[in-house]
Design a protein around this motif. Structure first.
Motif, PDB file in Angstrom:
ATOM      1  N   UNK A  73       0.867  -1.151  -0.044  1.00  0.00           N
ATOM      2  CA  UNK A  73      -0.078  -0.268  -0.102  1.00  0.00           C
ATOM      3  C   UNK A  73       0.733   1.271   0.129  1.00  0.00           C
ATOM      4  N   UNK A  74       2.014   1.182   0.535  1.00  0.00           N
ATOM      5  CA  UNK A  74       2.906   2.117   0.911  1.00  0.00           C
ATOM      6  C   UNK A  74       3.216   2.572  -0.637  1.00  0.00           C
ATOM      7  N   UNK A  75       3.945   1.648  -1.284  1.00  0.00           N
ATOM      8  CA  UNK A  75       4.457   1.927  -2.354  1.00  0.00           C
ATOM      9  C   UNK A  75       3.356   2.545  -3.554  1.00  0.00           C
ATOM     10  N   UNK A  76       2.186   2.151  -3.412  1.00  0.00           N
ATOM     11  CA  UNK A  76       1.129   2.691  -4.238  1.00  0.00           C
ATOM     12  C   UNK A  76       1.233   4.151  -3.950  1.00  0.00           C
ATOM     13  N   UNK A  77       1.398   4.532  -2.668  1.00  0.00           N
ATOM     14  CA  UNK A  77       1.334   6.142  -2.635  1.00  0.00           C
ATOM     15  C   UNK A  77       2.691   6.789  -2.716  1.00  0.00           C
ATOM     16  N   UNK A  78       3.914   6.045  -2.632  1.00  0.00           N
ATOM     17  CA  UNK A  78       5.271   6.238  -3.174  1.00  0.00           C
ATOM     18  C   UNK A  78       5.652   5.797  -4.225  1.00  0.00           C
ATOM     19  N   UNK A  79       5.498   6.394  -5.404  1.00  0.00           N
ATOM     20  CA  UNK A  79       5.920   5.627  -6.434  1.00  0.00           C
ATOM     21  C   UNK A  79       7.386   5.814  -6.891  1.00  0.00           C
ATOM     22  N   UNK A  80       7.937   5.142  -7.696  1.00  0.00           N
ATOM     23  CA  UNK A  80       9.616   5.140  -7.859  1.00  0.00           C
ATOM     24  C   UNK A  80       9.902   4.926  -9.429  1.00  0.00           C
ATOM     25  N   UNK A  81      10.859   5.724  -9.814  1.00  0.00           N
ATOM     26  CA  UNK A  81      11.331   5.649 -11.264  1.00  0.00           C
ATOM     27  C   UNK A  81      12.811   5.188 -11.100  1.00  0.00           C
ATOM     28  N   UNK A  82      13.501   4.317 -11.814  1.00  0.00           N
ATOM     29  CA  UNK A  82      14.733   3.963 -11.864  1.00  0.00           C
ATOM     30  C   UNK A  82      15.589   4.409 -12.702  1.00  0.00           C
ATOM     31  N   UNK A  83      16.963   4.117 -11.944  1.00  0.00           N
ATOM     32  CA  UNK A  83      18.204   4.587 -12.939  1.00  0.00           C
ATOM     33  C   UNK A  83      17.927   4.238 -14.484  1.00  0.00           C
ATOM     34  N   UNK A  84      17.798   2.853 -14.829  1.00  0.00           N
ATOM     35  CA  UNK A  84      17.671   2.439 -16.019  1.00  0.00           C
ATOM     36  C   UNK A  84      16.305   2.219 -16.339  1.00  0.00           C
ATOM     37  N   UNK A  85      15.856   2.900 -17.521  1.00  0.00           N
ATOM     38  CA  UNK A  85      14.375   2.535 -17.775  1.00  0.00           C
ATOM     39  C   UNK A  85      14.154   1.153 -17.883  1.00  0.00           C
ATOM     40  N   UNK A  86      13.010   0.805 -17.248  1.00  0.00           N
ATOM     41  CA  UNK A  86      12.831  -0.721 -16.952  1.00  0.00           C
ATOM     42  C   UNK A  86      11.274  -1.037 -17.545  1.00  0.00           C
ATOM     43  N   UNK A  87      10.910  -0.623 -18.757  1.00  0.00           N
ATOM     44  CA  UNK A  87       9.537  -1.055 -19.160  1.00  0.00           C
ATOM     45  C   UNK A  87       9.286  -2.742 -18.861  1.00  0.00           C
ATOM     46  N   UNK A  88       8.303  -3.039 -18.845  1.00  0.00           N
ATOM     47  CA  UNK A  88       7.918  -4.561 -18.525  1.00  0.00           C
ATOM     48  C   UNK A  88       8.086  -5.043 -20.118  1.00  0.00           C
ATOM     49  N   UNK A  89       8.227  -6.335 -20.319  1.00  0.00           N
ATOM     50  CA  UNK A  89       8.052  -6.952 -21.560  1.00  0.00           C
ATOM     51  C   UNK A  89       6.789  -7.085 -22.121  1.00  0.00           C
ATOM     52  N   UNK A  90       5.974  -5.889 -22.324  1.00  0.00           N
ATOM     53  CA  UNK A  90       4.434  -6.092 -22.456  1.00  0.00           C
ATOM     54  C   UNK A  90       4.408  -4.748 -23.320  1.00  0.00           C
ATOM     55  N   UNK A  91       3.114  -4.583 -23.690  1.00  0.00           N
ATOM     56  CA  UNK A  91       2.759  -3.408 -24.564  1.00  0.00           C
ATOM     57  C   UNK A  91       2.808  -2.131 -23.641  1.00  0.00           C
ATOM     58  N   UNK A  92       2.793  -1.163 -24.626  1.00  0.00           N
ATOM     59  CA  UNK A  92       2.799   0.503 -23.837  1.00  0.00           C
ATOM     60  C   UNK A  92       1.825   0.431 -22.920  1.00  0.00           C
ATOM     61  N   UNK A  93       0.401   0.106 -23.555  1.00  0.00           N
ATOM     62  CA  UNK A  93      -0.561   0.193 -22.850  1.00  0.00           C
ATOM     63  C   UNK A  93      -0.579  -0.461 -21.555  1.00  0.00           C
ATOM     64  N   UNK A  94      -0.144  -1.909 -21.742  1.00  0.00           N
ATOM     65  CA  UNK A  94      -0.196  -2.688 -20.356  1.00  0.00           C
ATOM     66  C   UNK A  94       0.664  -2.369 -19.495  1.00  0.00           C
ATOM     67  N   UNK A  95       1.939  -1.616 -20.011  1.00  0.00           N
ATOM     68  CA  UNK A  95       2.825  -0.974 -18.954  1.00  0.00           C
ATOM     69  C   UNK A  95       2.257  -0.162 -17.927  1.00  0.00           C
ATOM     70  N   UNK A  96       1.557   0.866 -18.501  1.00  0.00           N
ATOM     71  CA  UNK A  96       0.755   1.989 -17.895  1.00  0.00           C
ATOM     72  C   UNK A  96      -0.171   1.177 -16.943  1.00  0.00           C
ATOM     73  N   UNK A  97      -1.096   0.363 -17.727  1.00  0.00           N
ATOM     74  CA  UNK A  97      -2.196  -0.269 -17.050  1.00  0.00           C
ATOM     75  C   UNK A  97      -1.852  -1.035 -15.844  1.00  0.00           C
ATOM     76  N   UNK A  98      -0.630  -1.483 -15.779  1.00  0.00           N
ATOM     77  CA  UNK A  98      -0.119  -2.359 -14.825  1.00  0.00           C
ATOM     78  C   UNK A  98      -0.498  -2.184 -13.436  1.00  0.00           C
ATOM     79  N   UNK A  99      -0.023  -0.936 -13.062  1.00  0.00           N
ATOM     80  CA  UNK A  99      -0.317  -0.235 -11.815  1.00  0.00           C
ATOM     81  C   UNK A  99      -1.631  -0.134 -11.445  1.00  0.00           C
TER      82      UNK A  99
END
Lengths: 452, 265, 490
Positions: B95-121
């Motif tokens: 629950x905490x991480x839903x409130x405190x999001x994180x972006x990492x050093x190296x871009x790490x998109x999931x091996x999914x479509x762009x839509x599914x990447x954003x819709x994941x959360x």
């Protein structure tokens, strides 16, 4: 960046969510799913470990019985008029008395013992004799031939009893289970009980199982794994003598000298694929090439060793290459730098440093070969009764023999359940070898493992 | 040193989003973070700077308990998010991480479509009731990530096929999609080329309108460009914390000055 | 002269050559080793290797080629009339070989003289009798053409052996002499020796190829023989497996293939979920300590020989299943008649494959970059959500490769199915029934008394070749997938 400036995002700021201390229903549900998932993982490992435990328990409980055997101790009078009519102790004459000649002596000894102990039984002498193994006469004959001076004396001799009696002593056979068994009857078991109470029929450690030879399917109580162990030993010698040098030479070539070309690629792909070819295919190869084409003797450990060599080579090459690769290039550069040739740098410096790794890989390859059965079925190492140990080194390689796993398979196919105990016992011995080899490999690896 | 940071704090006027008191972090036997006290404001970009290995990333990862995934890591002290201790036993890091999001050093998109990447959360947190709402949320997030125009025609294409800068903006959009209150960024531009970096920096400035943003950077210029507040870490200590302008023009601690002027680091 | 003597002579020659070459080199430099191009021992090795290697090469090639040449020559002289109805040249040739060995054996035991054995006009009946007296195995009475062929066979073989020995010795001597003459202090002995060793290393590496070629050729020839005796349509498209040694067999691979695939499927249904979940737990959840204990323990399962699993299936799992599902069993279902069944073999094979699947998947899951997990966890996903929705999809190609490798193992597994699957070839979907597999039939067709001229025996080679091709295809495909997968994250 244009979209930000052009379409101002008017959505309000994310509304503050509830307190972190309250778990909403969804989180609870997700955490439950998490717990379940973790449980599946634990269950999977549990299943794997449980199977290991069941397997080991089964092997130990079913196999330890094979190391014990029931014997009946009787005093036998080795009558001179039966065994050495001429009385000159000529060994050739003594050998002429067949096993049938010994039967009456044993029968008489048993009868005398029963009388001496005052055992009441309705059995006729022939019926009493059935509690003994069919191997007793041959055993006694071998004893007499080895000790001709004892003829005329009365000696105390340990006779093997029938496998059913042995099973009764070990609890495998019960009075209920023999209802339809023609080999043994309840009165005979009564006799066995009395003999056991008198202390002349007893269970004891049986070295013949470990060192002895296989017996025909009528005499499970006399069967041992020793001769096929020798067969395995000779096969392993062949594998070691061929697979190690060839494997190391091939690895040195591929790792140190091979140019990047088509041939090298083909060899590499070949090796990784050979490692995954079913072992039975190697058996077909052995049958077609070594036996049908080259006419090498069937069932010979030499042929088994050749087949297993081809089978283990990929394993050894793969592990040897890994240990050669682990030797840092700086060692090679240092040797080349003082004017050694490439060949000298490899043989004088790289190879000794990689030796522990190569040895580890070789032992693991040998262990794999030792436990392999399928290819041996096709080159005739099964179905052969390994009744005599090979007489000499050459015979050890060339005369027909079995091998430990093949012997175990052979026993598992026989009708008498007494052989199953032998098979499990054989597995214990086989596993002791494998565990020892793997332990040595692990120790070698730990001891000499070097981080560069 | 702590006195100094307290002095600086009086300057700000906005609400305190995260407050850290006496935070210590141990990695096995290594004392990685020593006694850090810091207050992070809402709707502000706070930059953590310092030489490599100074503990700035470690501290950042404490703020959404990402360090929990490392077995040997131990955190003591309080970190309060809106006054609630995030290391409290009752807090679920999920629950905490839903409130405190994180972006990492190296871009790490999931091996999914762009839509599914954003819709994941949104999907895992159940933020959308139906497909239409999810579509809307994805579009809004991609717009906030300043990448909508570039990908709107190929939402089904794999996220891994984008360029580095696009991937990082996609990751920002992905983080924004869970509607966090704080965004943590761990050197978000270190793997990007200058043009992509400029785009992301512009985006960060825009994100400040809605979120409290904490950015770790090894580039002092970047800190100066995007942040309002700056914290300087050195050897696991928070050396100085204050208005960015002041830190860069008139640092109080000699170590900060040495770092800014390039004598250490 | 026996082969071992020839080898000993060659070895002796090499040792002598070594010392001769070494001392000649030293002599050419007046005993000053520093004046030599190479170390003195290299000159010795040069002579020894030049003597040994070409000679050994010729020996091996000769040994391999001679039987083929003899066979062809002798086979050509058997008149078609000597081949009786229903027989073929191969059968007659095996009879010829038997007679030839019989003659050898009879001479060895002193029942026949060399002259008698060579006598082309010998009384065929008397000879048959004396061979039988000598304890030699003959399947029928010797006929005239067979006797002649057998005598020819013996003749060529013995001439060939003498010629071979001569050739090998001459080559060795010439080699040694040439190398000896060339030995001089200016001679670059080390370079030459190293070239020779390099060639040997290459030869060792080529054994892998030779093995593959040997596998393919040995099975291919016999398979072609099989298809001459039996229709390929029945083999590939028929529906019945019913070998009959009196002829008229139906030998179709399809029911065997069905049994093989069915049992492999059951095995994978056991091994894949268990192995995969075990790998996930070990790589994502387990602490270092748990991992260092559980992983090697699981891998013990992979080191246990298949014969042990076979026995376990035959004597433990089979009876246990019967006591559950059998007639009068604990569940009162009466579904299972015998302990030999698809389920028995499949379950045990599954247990065997658990560590195989788990350690391959473990490697593959570990290859998924940590940043991927961080990305998901950072969004507030739980570990299981991360595993299911990010890690597993990312690792999917690799896991598919691992499953294919496991499938290839299952298809080629022999001992477990030989001992626990049964011998009945049929198309059935009932896992409680006994079925048979390709490997089982290979074993049963090739063990015991086999006649290498009957389709019932030769079919084993066709089965073996099919098995080889299937597993090879699966392996190549799986290794390709796994390699592609690894490259993606490197």
């Amino acid at each position: 960046m244009t979209d930000i400036s052009q379409t101002p995002d008017t959505t309000p700021v994310a509304k503050p969510k509830g307190s972190l201390f309250d778990k909403d229903a969804r989180t609870k549900r997700r955490n439950a799913a998490e717990g379940r998932f973790k449980l599946y993982g634990i269950a999977a490992i549990g299943i794997g470990l449980l199977m290991l435990v069941v397997l080991v328990t089964k092997i130990v409980t079913a196999g330890t019985g094979a190391f014990q055997q029931s014997f009946l101790e009787l005093s036998v009078e080795l009558k001179e008029d039966k065994l050495d009519k001429k009385g000159n102790r000529n060994i050739e004459d003594i050998k002429k008395v067949s096993t049938f000649g010994y039967a009456p002596l044993i029968s008489a000894a048993l009868e005398a013992e029963v009388q001496k102990l005052g055992i009441q039984t309705d059995l006729k002498p022939k019926g009493m004799g059935k509690i003994l193994s069919k191997a007793t006469q041959a055993d006694l004959r071998n004893y007499v031939i080895a000790n001709p001076d004892e003829i005329g004396n009365t000696v105390s001799f340990r006779f093997l009893v029938n496998s059913r009696v042995d099973g009764y002593m070990k609890g495998r056979v019960t009075r209920e289970s023999i209802a339809n068994d023609k080999s043994i009857s309840v009165p005979q078991l009564d006799l066995v009980d009395q003999l056991r109470d008198a202390g002349v029929l007893y269970k004891t450690f049986n070295p013949d199982f470990i060192f002895g030879s296989d017996a025909s399917d009528q005499r499970p109580e006399a069967a041992g794994i020793g001769v096929s162990m020798l067969g395995s030993l000779f096969m392993m010698l062949v594998v070691l003598a061929l697979a190690l040098p060839i494997g190391v030479a091939a690895s040195i070539y591929l790792e140190e000298f091979a140019p990047q070309n088509r041939l090298t690629d083909i060899i590499e792909v070949n090796i990784s694929n050979l490692a995954a070819v079913p072992s039975i295919v190697f058996g077909i190869l052995g049958l077609a090439v070594f036996i049908n084409y080259m006419h090498l003797p069937t069932s010979a450990p030499l042929v088994g060793g050749l087949v297993l060599t081809l089978m283990t080579l990929p394993t050894i090459i793969i592990s040897t290459r890994a240990s050669l690769k682990a030797v840092p290039p700086s060692i090679r550069d240092a040797a080349l730098g003082v004017g050694a040739s490439k060949m000298q740098s490899v043989f004088h410096h790289v190879l000794p440093l990689a030796a522990p790794g190569i040895l580890t890989g070789t032992i693991i390859g040998l262990a794999q070969a030792l436990g392999e059965t399928a290819p041996l079925l096709l080159i005739g190492m099964v179905g052969f009764i390994a009744s005599n140990p090979p007489d000499g080194i050459v015979a050890g390689f060339l005369s027909p023999n079995s091998a430990m796993p093949a012997q175990i398979y052979e026993w598992s196919k026989r009708a008498d359940p007494a052989f199953y105990e032998r098979a499990w016992g054989g597995i214990i011995i086989l596993l002791i070898f494998l565990v020892t080899m793997n332990t040595i490999a692990v120790i070698l690896r730990r001891r000499f493992e070097r981080r560069w | 040193m702590n006195d100094m940071t307290r002095v600086e704090r009086t300057v700000d006027s906005k609400a305190i989003k995260i407050a850290a008191n006496d935070v210590q972090v141990h990695y096995g036997d290594t004392h990685a973070i020593k006694d850090v006290n810091v207050e992070i404001e809402d709707k502000t970009v706070t930059a953590f700077i310092g030489p490599s290995g100074c503990g700035k990333s470690t501290f950042l990862r404490c703020l959404n308990r990402m360090n929990d995934t490392i077995d040997i890591c131990r955190v003591t002290g309080d970190i309060l998010l809106d006054g609630e201790d995030i290391y409290d036993k009752r807090v679920d890091p999920v629950q905490l991480r839903a409130k405190v999001g994180m972006v990492f050093q190296k871009p790490n998109p999931f091996p999914k479509s762009i839509y599914d990447n954003v819709a994941y959360g949104p999907r895992i947190h159940g933020l959308a009731k139906n497909k239409a709402e999810l579509d809307e949320l994805v579009e809004k997030s991609l717009r906030r990530g300043a990448i909508w125009d570039e990908v709107k025609d190929r939402l089904d294409a794999p996220g891994t096929g984008l360029s580095g800068g696009q991937q990082q903006r996609l990751c920002i959009a992905r983080a924004v999609a869970t509607e966090p209150e704080v965004l943590l960024m761990d050197e978000p531009c270190s793997a990007l080329d200058p043009i992509a970096t400029a785009q992301v920096e512009e985006l960060i400035d825009d994100l400040r309108k809605r979120y409290s943003v904490v950015i770790v950077t090894h580039s002092m210029q970047q800190a100066a460009r995007v942040s309002q507040k700056t914290a300087f870490f050195h050897l696991g200590n928070l050396v100085e914390f204050g208005e960015t302008g002041q830190i860069f023009t008139n640092p109080e601690d000699p170590r900060t000055e040495s770092y800014i002027t390039g004598r250490i680091g | 002269m026996a082969l071992s003597w020839l080898l000993l002579i060659l070895l002796a020659l090499a040792v002598i050559g070594y010392f001769a070459g070494r001392s000649r080199a030293l002599a050419s430099a007046d005993g000053d080793a520093r004046a030599l191009h190479s170390l003195p021992s290299y000159y010795g090795y040069n002579v020894a290797l030049t003597a040994l290697i070409p000679a050994l090469g010729i020996l091996i090639i000769w040994l391999l080629a001679q039987p083929l040449i003899v066979e062809n020559t002798v086979s050509g002289m058997i008149p078609d009339t000597a081949i009786s109805e229903g027989s073929d040249r191969g059968l007659v040739m095996s009879e010829v070989r038997r007679v030839a060995y019989g003659l050898d054996g009879a001479i060895a035991s002193g029942l026949l003289s060399e002259a008698q054995a060579r006598n082309a006009d010998a009384d065929v009946q008397a000879l048959t009798q004396s061979l039988k007296d000598a304890g030699q195995v003959l399947t029928q009475d010797i006929s005239k053409p067979i006797l002649l062929a057998a005598q020819k066979y013996r003749g060529i073989t013995s001439t060939g052996s003498i010629a071979m020995q001569m050739a090998v010795l001459i080559v060795a001597l010439v080699g040694a002499a040439l190398a000896y003459i060339r030995t001089h202090k200016e001679f670059r002995a080390r370079n030459v020796v190293e070239q020779g060793i390099l060639a040997l290393l290459l030869l060792a590496a080529s054994i892998a190829i030779l093995t593959t070629v040997g596998i393919v050729l040995s099975m291919l020839f016999e398979t072609m023989n099989f298809f001459q005796l039996h229709s390929w349509k029945d083999f590939f498209l028929g529906s019945t497996w019913a070998p009959n040694f009196r002829g008229g067999s139906e030998l179709s691979i399809l029911p065997l293939l069905w049994g093989t695939l069915y049992i492999s499927l059951v095995a994978l249904l056991v091994a894949v979920p268990v192995g995969l979940f075990a790998a996930i737990y070990l790589s994502e959840y387990a602490t270092g300590a748990t991992r260092s204990i559980a992983k090697p323990l699981l891998e013990i399962l992979a080191g246990i020989p298949t014969i042990v699993y076979g026995l376990f299936a035959l004597l433990t799992v089979g009876p246990a299943l019967v006591s559950l599902f059998g007639d009068g069993g604990a569940l009162g279902l009466g579904w299972m008649a015998s302990s030999n069944a698809v389920l028995t073999a499949g379950l045990v094979m599954g247990i065997m494959l658990i560590p195989f699947v788990s350690s391959l998947s473990d490697d593959i899951i570990n290859a998924v970059p940590q940043s991927m997990r961080d990305g998901s966890l950072g969004l507030g996903a739980t570990k299981s959500e991360t595993v299911r929705q990010v890690v597993l999809p990312a690792a999917l190609p690799g896991i598919v490769g691992a499953i294919l490798l496991a499938a290839s193992r299952a298809i080629g597994e022999t001992m477990i199915v030989v001992m626990a699957a049964g011998a009945i070839a049929k198309f059935s979907g009932n896992p409680f029934e006994a079925m048979t597999t390709i490997t089982t039939r290979i074993v049963s067709q090739l063990t015991g008394d086999t006649d290498f001229a009957s389709p019932e025996t030769l079919v084993a080679f066709a089965l073996g070749l099919t098995l080889f091709i299937i597993t090879l295809g699966l392996n190549i495909f799986a290794l390709y997938i796994v390699r592609k997968y690894r490259e993606q994250y490197e």
